[in-house]
Design a protein around this motif. Structure first.
Motif, PDB file in Angstrom:
ATOM      1  N   VAL A   2       0.196   0.032   4.819  1.00  0.00           N
ATOM      2  CA  VAL A   2       0.154  -0.985   3.778  1.00  0.00           C
ATOM      3  C   VAL A   2      -1.261  -1.107   3.241  1.00  0.00           C
ATOM      4  CG1 VAL A   2       0.462  -3.428   3.274  1.00  0.00           C
ATOM      5  CG2 VAL A   2       2.032  -2.265   4.839  1.00  0.00           C
ATOM      6  N   GLN A   3      -1.368  -1.126   1.924  1.00  0.00           N
ATOM      7  CA  GLN A   3      -2.654  -1.358   1.276  1.00  0.00           C
ATOM      8  C   GLN A   3      -2.472  -2.386   0.173  1.00  0.00           C
ATOM      9  OE1 GLN A   3      -4.091   2.523   0.039  1.00  0.00           O
ATOM     10  NE2 GLN A   3      -5.348   2.673   1.877  1.00  0.00           N
ATOM     11  N   LEU A   4      -3.296  -3.401   0.213  1.00  0.00           N
ATOM     12  CA  LEU A   4      -3.283  -4.451  -0.792  1.00  0.00           C
ATOM     13  C   LEU A   4      -4.726  -4.760  -1.151  1.00  0.00           C
ATOM     14  CD1 LEU A   4      -0.703  -6.706   1.025  1.00  0.00           C
ATOM     15  CD2 LEU A   4      -0.268  -5.542  -1.136  1.00  0.00           C
ATOM     16  N   VAL A   5      -5.075  -4.560  -2.399  1.00  0.00           N
ATOM     17  CA  VAL A   5      -6.448  -4.794  -2.844  1.00  0.00           C
ATOM     18  C   VAL A   5      -6.426  -5.703  -4.049  1.00  0.00           C
ATOM     19  CG1 VAL A   5      -8.594  -3.768  -3.611  1.00  0.00           C
ATOM     20  CG2 VAL A   5      -7.149  -2.535  -1.971  1.00  0.00           C
ATOM     21  N   GLU A   6      -6.946  -6.914  -3.849  1.00  0.00           N
ATOM     22  CA  GLU A   6      -7.008  -7.893  -4.933  1.00  0.00           C
ATOM     23  C   GLU A   6      -8.382  -7.865  -5.585  1.00  0.00           C
ATOM     24  OE1 GLU A   6      -4.500  -9.572  -1.491  1.00  0.00           O
ATOM     25  OE2 GLU A   6      -6.504  -8.737  -1.699  1.00  0.00           O
ATOM     26  N   SER A   7      -8.418  -8.110  -6.886  1.00  0.00           N
ATOM     27  CA  SER A   7      -9.684  -8.143  -7.605  1.00  0.00           C
ATOM     28  C   SER A   7      -9.554  -9.017  -8.838  1.00  0.00           C
ATOM     29  CB  SER A   7     -10.131  -6.730  -8.006  1.00  0.00           C
ATOM     30  OG  SER A   7      -9.179  -6.149  -8.880  1.00  0.00           O
ATOM     31  N   GLY A   8     -10.699  -9.325  -9.442  1.00  0.00           N
ATOM     32  CA  GLY A   8     -10.702 -10.053 -10.700  1.00  0.00           C
ATOM     33  C   GLY A   8     -11.105 -11.515 -10.606  1.00  0.00           C
ATOM     34  N   GLY A   9     -11.332 -12.008  -9.395  1.00  0.00           N
ATOM     35  CA  GLY A   9     -11.731 -13.395  -9.250  1.00  0.00           C
ATOM     36  C   GLY A   9     -13.147 -13.634  -9.754  1.00  0.00           C
ATOM     37  N   GLY A  10     -13.532 -14.897  -9.786  1.00  0.00           N
ATOM     38  CA  GLY A  10     -14.866 -15.254 -10.234  1.00  0.00           C
ATOM     39  C   GLY A  10     -14.988 -16.731 -10.487  1.00  0.00           C
ATOM     40  N   SER A  21      -5.955  -8.719 -10.488  1.00  0.00           N
ATOM     41  CA  SER A  21      -5.218  -7.481 -10.299  1.00  0.00           C
ATOM     42  C   SER A  21      -4.928  -7.278  -8.824  1.00  0.00           C
ATOM     43  CB  SER A  21      -6.017  -6.287 -10.821  1.00  0.00           C
ATOM     44  OG  SER A  21      -6.264  -6.395 -12.196  1.00  0.00           O
ATOM     45  N   CYS A  22      -3.816  -6.651  -8.549  1.00  0.00           N
ATOM     46  CA  CYS A  22      -3.425  -6.328  -7.178  1.00  0.00           C
ATOM     47  C   CYS A  22      -2.942  -4.893  -7.152  1.00  0.00           C
ATOM     48  CB  CYS A  22      -2.326  -7.266  -6.709  1.00  0.00           C
ATOM     49  SG  CYS A  22      -1.477  -6.714  -5.200  1.00  0.00           S
ATOM     50  N   ALA A  23      -3.676  -4.048  -6.461  1.00  0.00           N
ATOM     51  CA  ALA A  23      -3.258  -2.668  -6.255  1.00  0.00           C
ATOM     52  C   ALA A  23      -2.523  -2.597  -4.928  1.00  0.00           C
ATOM     53  CB  ALA A  23      -4.466  -1.745  -6.242  1.00  0.00           C
ATOM     54  N   ALA A  24      -1.245  -2.260  -4.986  1.00  0.00           N
ATOM     55  CA  ALA A  24      -0.405  -2.272  -3.788  1.00  0.00           C
ATOM     56  C   ALA A  24       0.032  -0.860  -3.430  1.00  0.00           C
ATOM     57  CB  ALA A  24       0.820  -3.154  -4.011  1.00  0.00           C
ATOM     58  N   SER A  25       0.210  -0.631  -2.148  1.00  0.00           N
ATOM     59  CA  SER A  25       0.678   0.679  -1.704  1.00  0.00           C
ATOM     60  C   SER A  25       2.097   0.928  -2.204  1.00  0.00           C
ATOM     61  CB  SER A  25       0.638   0.772  -0.182  1.00  0.00           C
ATOM     62  OG  SER A  25       1.466  -0.215   0.393  1.00  0.00           O
ATOM     63  N   SER A  27       4.760   2.015  -0.842  1.00  0.00           N
ATOM     64  CA  SER A  27       5.897   1.611  -0.021  1.00  0.00           C
ATOM     65  C   SER A  27       6.305   0.172  -0.288  1.00  0.00           C
ATOM     66  CB  SER A  27       5.562   1.796   1.457  1.00  0.00           C
ATOM     67  OG  SER A  27       4.452   0.981   1.818  1.00  0.00           O
ATOM     68  N   ILE A  28       5.334  -0.682  -0.550  1.00  0.00           N
ATOM     69  CA  ILE A  28       5.651  -2.075  -0.880  1.00  0.00           C
ATOM     70  C   ILE A  28       6.064  -2.194  -2.328  1.00  0.00           C
ATOM     71  CG2 ILE A  28       4.599  -4.316  -1.309  1.00  0.00           C
ATOM     72  CD1 ILE A  28       3.135  -4.135   1.258  1.00  0.00           C
ATOM     73  N   PHE A  29       5.281  -1.576  -3.191  1.00  0.00           N
ATOM     74  CA  PHE A  29       5.486  -1.769  -4.617  1.00  0.00           C
ATOM     75  C   PHE A  29       6.844  -1.287  -5.072  1.00  0.00           C
ATOM     76  CE2 PHE A  29       3.299  -3.012  -8.417  1.00  0.00           C
ATOM     77  CZ  PHE A  29       4.001  -2.374  -9.432  1.00  0.00           C
ATOM     78  N   SER A  30       7.319  -0.206  -4.494  1.00  0.00           N
ATOM     79  CA  SER A  30       8.558   0.392  -4.982  1.00  0.00           C
ATOM     80  C   SER A  30       9.810  -0.226  -4.386  1.00  0.00           C
ATOM     81  CB  SER A  30       8.553   1.901  -4.702  1.00  0.00           C
ATOM     82  OG  SER A  30       8.475   2.121  -3.313  1.00  0.00           O
ATOM     83  N   THR A  31       9.656  -1.006  -3.334  1.00  0.00           N
ATOM     84  CA  THR A  31      10.841  -1.534  -2.651  1.00  0.00           C
ATOM     85  C   THR A  31      10.913  -3.046  -2.590  1.00  0.00           C
ATOM     86  OG1 THR A  31       9.755  -1.458  -0.478  1.00  0.00           O
ATOM     87  CG2 THR A  31      10.960   0.506  -1.174  1.00  0.00           C
ATOM     88  N   LYS A  32       9.845  -3.741  -2.906  1.00  0.00           N
ATOM     89  CA  LYS A  32       9.805  -5.184  -2.719  1.00  0.00           C
ATOM     90  C   LYS A  32       9.441  -5.921  -3.998  1.00  0.00           C
ATOM     91  CE  LYS A  32      10.202  -4.786   1.832  1.00  0.00           C
ATOM     92  NZ  LYS A  32      11.398  -5.242   2.576  1.00  0.00           N
ATOM     93  N   ALA A  33       9.900  -7.148  -4.088  1.00  0.00           N
ATOM     94  CA  ALA A  33       9.328  -8.045  -5.087  1.00  0.00           C
ATOM     95  C   ALA A  33       7.920  -8.395  -4.619  1.00  0.00           C
ATOM     96  CB  ALA A  33      10.168  -9.308  -5.221  1.00  0.00           C
ATOM     97  N   ILE A  34       7.001  -8.538  -5.554  1.00  0.00           N
ATOM     98  CA  ILE A  34       5.606  -8.794  -5.243  1.00  0.00           C
ATOM     99  C   ILE A  34       5.256 -10.220  -5.634  1.00  0.00           C
ATOM    100  CG2 ILE A  34       3.223  -8.082  -5.634  1.00  0.00           C
ATOM    101  CD1 ILE A  34       4.875  -5.994  -4.199  1.00  0.00           C
ATOM    102  N   ALA A  35       4.390 -10.823  -4.848  1.00  0.00           N
ATOM    103  CA  ALA A  35       4.022 -12.215  -5.090  1.00  0.00           C
ATOM    104  C   ALA A  35       2.515 -12.405  -5.046  1.00  0.00           C
ATOM    105  CB  ALA A  35       4.676 -13.118  -4.043  1.00  0.00           C
ATOM    106  N   TRP A  36       2.067 -13.408  -5.753  1.00  0.00           N
ATOM    107  CA  TRP A  36       0.703 -13.913  -5.625  1.00  0.00           C
ATOM    108  C   TRP A  36       0.761 -15.208  -4.822  1.00  0.00           C
ATOM    109  CZ3 TRP A  36      -3.842 -11.666  -6.650  1.00  0.00           C
ATOM    110  CH2 TRP A  36      -3.870 -10.581  -7.514  1.00  0.00           C
ATOM    111  N   ASN A  76       1.260   1.065  -9.841  1.00  0.00           N
ATOM    112  CA  ASN A  76       1.445   0.283  -8.603  1.00  0.00           C
ATOM    113  C   ASN A  76       0.554  -0.967  -8.598  1.00  0.00           C
ATOM    114  OD1 ASN A  76       3.242   2.215  -7.762  1.00  0.00           O
ATOM    115  ND2 ASN A  76       2.171   2.704  -5.867  1.00  0.00           N
ATOM    116  N   THR A  77       0.489  -1.629  -9.717  1.00  0.00           N
ATOM    117  CA  THR A  77      -0.412  -2.762  -9.863  1.00  0.00           C
ATOM    118  C   THR A  77       0.343  -3.980 -10.401  1.00  0.00           C
ATOM    119  OG1 THR A  77      -2.285  -1.297 -10.261  1.00  0.00           O
ATOM    120  CG2 THR A  77      -2.537  -3.579 -10.948  1.00  0.00           C
ATOM    121  N   VAL A  78       0.000  -5.126  -9.850  1.00  0.00           N
ATOM    122  CA  VAL A  78       0.538  -6.402 -10.322  1.00  0.00           C
ATOM    123  C   VAL A  78      -0.633  -7.247 -10.810  1.00  0.00           C
ATOM    124  CG1 VAL A  78       1.740  -8.509  -9.662  1.00  0.00           C
ATOM    125  CG2 VAL A  78       2.499  -6.315  -8.765  1.00  0.00           C
ATOM    126  N   TYR A  79      -0.405  -7.988 -11.872  1.00  0.00           N
ATOM    127  CA  TYR A  79      -1.445  -8.807 -12.466  1.00  0.00           C
ATOM    128  C   TYR A  79      -1.045 -10.276 -12.435  1.00  0.00           C
ATOM    129  CZ  TYR A  79      -2.665  -4.255 -14.413  1.00  0.00           C
ATOM    130  OH  TYR A  79      -2.986  -2.930 -14.553  1.00  0.00           O
TER     131      TYR A  79
END
Length: 123
Positions: A2-10, A21-25, A27-36, A76-79
Motif C-alpha cells: 500500500v502506498q498513499l502520498v498526500e500533498s498540497g497542504g499549506g 492530491s493523493c497518489a494511491a497504489s 491495488s487500492i485505487f482500482s478496487t476501493k472507493a477512496i476517501a479523504w 491513480n490520483t484523487v483530489y
C-alpha cells in the motif's frame, strides 16, 4: 504494498482555496472507493469526503458545498478541492480507502496511513 502520498497542504487565509492530491497504489485505487479524512489537534480523525470507482461522491455536512472530491483514474490520483476555507478546517488531511463497514476512528480498522498533509487556515 500500500502506498498513499498526500500533498498540497499549506497556510491559507480564511475564504481561500487549496487543492490536495493523493497518489494511491494501484491495488487500492482500482478496487476501493477512496476517501479523504482529517484530524485536527485534540480531535478524532473524521471522514470528509468519499468517491467511488464510478465517480459517485459523498461529503460530510461540514464541508458540503465547499469541498469537491474527484479522481483521475489513469494517474491513480484523487483530489480534494477546498474552497471558502474556514479556520475550523485546519487539520492534517489524509487519504485512504473508504471506511469498511463497522469500523470506527481513529484508524477505521486500516493498518496503513500515509503521513498526511497539513492545512492551516488563518482567520
Amino acid at each position: 504494498q500500500v502506498q498513499l502520498v498526500e500533498s498540497g497542504g499549506g497556510l491559507v487565509q480564511a475564504g481561500g482555496s487549496l487543492r490536495l492530491s493523493c497518489a494511491a497504489s494501484g491495488s487500492i485505487f482500482s478496487t476501493k472507493a477512496i476517501a479523504w479524512y482529517r484530524q485536527a489537534p485534540g480531535n478524532q480523525r473524521e471522514l470528509v469526503a468519499t468517491i467511488t470507482r464510478s465517480g459517485s461522491t459523498d461529503y460530510a455536512g461540514s464541508v458540503k458545498g465547499r469541498f469537491t472530491i474527484s479522481r483521475d483514474n489513469p494517474k491513480n490520483t484523487v483530489y480534494l478541492q477546498m474552497n471558502s476555507l474556514k479556520p475550523e478546517d485546519t487539520a492534517v488531511y489524509y487519504c485512504n480507502q473508504e471506511p469498511p463497514a463497522g469500523t470506527v476512528p481513529p484508524y477505521y480498522g486500516m493498518d496503513y496511513w500515509g503521513e498526511g498533509t497539513l492545512v492551516t487556515v488563518s482567520s
